[in-house]
Design an enzyme around this catalytic site. Sequence first.
Site, PDB file in Angstrom:
ATOM      1  N   LYS A 225      -5.828   5.102  21.789  1.00  9.76           N
ATOM      2  CA  LYS A 225      -5.492   4.664  20.435  1.00  9.76           C
ATOM      3  C   LYS A 225      -5.366   5.852  19.477  1.00  9.76           C
ATOM      4  O   LYS A 225      -4.863   5.698  18.369  1.00  9.76           O
ATOM      5  CB  LYS A 225      -6.564   3.715  19.884  1.00  9.76           C
ATOM      6  CG  LYS A 225      -6.910   2.528  20.768  1.00  9.76           C
ATOM      7  CD  LYS A 225      -5.810   1.507  20.860  1.00  9.76           C
ATOM      8  CE  LYS A 225      -6.311   0.270  21.602  1.00  9.76           C
ATOM      9  NZ  LYS A 225      -5.265  -0.756  21.773  1.00  9.76           N
ATOM     10  N   CYS A 363      -4.240 -10.549  22.624  1.00  7.12           N
ATOM     11  CA  CYS A 363      -5.615 -10.649  23.129  1.00  7.12           C
ATOM     12  C   CYS A 363      -6.574 -11.104  22.032  1.00  7.12           C
ATOM     13  O   CYS A 363      -7.727 -10.667  21.971  1.00  7.12           O
ATOM     14  CB  CYS A 363      -6.086  -9.330  23.739  1.00  7.12           C
ATOM     15  SG  CYS A 363      -5.199  -8.869  25.235  1.00  7.12           S
TER      16      CYS A 363
END
Length: 405
Positions: A225, A363
């Site tokens: 990330k 998700c």
Amino acid sequence: MRFNVERIRTDFPILNREVNGKSLVYLDNAATSQTPNQVIDVIVDYYRRLNANIHRGVHTLSQEATDAYEEARIKIQKHFNIAKSHEVILTSGTTHSINLVASGFSSYLSKDDEILVSAMEHHSNIVPWQMLCERTGAVLKVIPMNQNGELVMEDFHKLISERTKLVFCNHVSNALGTINPIEEIIKASHKVGAAVLVDGAQAAPHIKADLQALDVDFYTISAHKVCGPTGVGMLYGKEFWLKKLPPYQGGGEMIAEVTFDKTTYADLPHKFEAGTPNICGGIAFGAALDYMNSLGFDDIAVYEHELLEYATSELLKIEGLKIYGTAKNKTSVISFNIEHIHPYDIGTILDKLGIAVRTGHHCAQPIMDFYKIPGTVRASFSFYNTMEEVDVLVEGVKRAKNMLL
């Protein structure tokens, strides 16, 4: 302008790609950020010069690889202002980190103990706690959210009690971009003696968290990330908890002494780092944080907020487009739908135009259930995106709408 986006973009070779004959516009940064040459070079250099197992060898390559890996741990410690380097556990990522903690608490929860989790969590910060409740008989309670995509803090304060043992919340919602009030959550949780784990995966690219100031018990992130490689991440844990929790896995590296009668465990952090780690990934993780810090997180935040405001303004000009997640405090993520069009269909057309976005429930299916939608189109922006790319996205969405309605 201090923040030279065009120069920064030259660090990212993938941004020169074409997709379906169009210049790539990469707007799926909340899933995975791109990797700059400065990190790619470190990965290549590791396999060219240092490739050896660590902590175990007396030969030069092993010692050099060990030094580089442990230097990366120190970089992570300093970046997050962690008191002690052995409070940094290197894992395969946020999911691994959360499961490590969930496994450890199996021995410390009893029937009718309570666990609080926020309504806007990634599945990785829901499912392990459900599994923990099944093993222990503990009760899972949910901190609700409102239509703006913000946690209802009044309800949180009503839910938390002396029965609460653990509280879990993401720092930033991956689906909505909401920045959650984790300082308030941590303080209130500690008043009743509950431990707090914050999922920092989505916050890490945008916010440089000071973990000592937050006084959080556990904090997790994934390197991919923050411009690093996949398959590596960090679990921060206060020394008190890391010493108390049992090992998550057994094997080499995490032992002090092994006999067939009894095994004793190594000191922190090795107690939780069984087996050969992702050595190259760990070293590259440190390099990625170096790169992000060289740009400056304050400058990153200012620029990304400009991208967010511009993209929000331009997208809302499209009739029938609705944005989900309108919190006052949010990062550069826009989740949206167009009335009567499935998000997958929009994402497919955008891909044909070279625009990479994410579609689906991200998700975070409970969020989509809350809004009674099948999913969203999510455009997530990073510091290497441009205003011109926002314009390309907007025109692409308009084209998709015209084709599908």
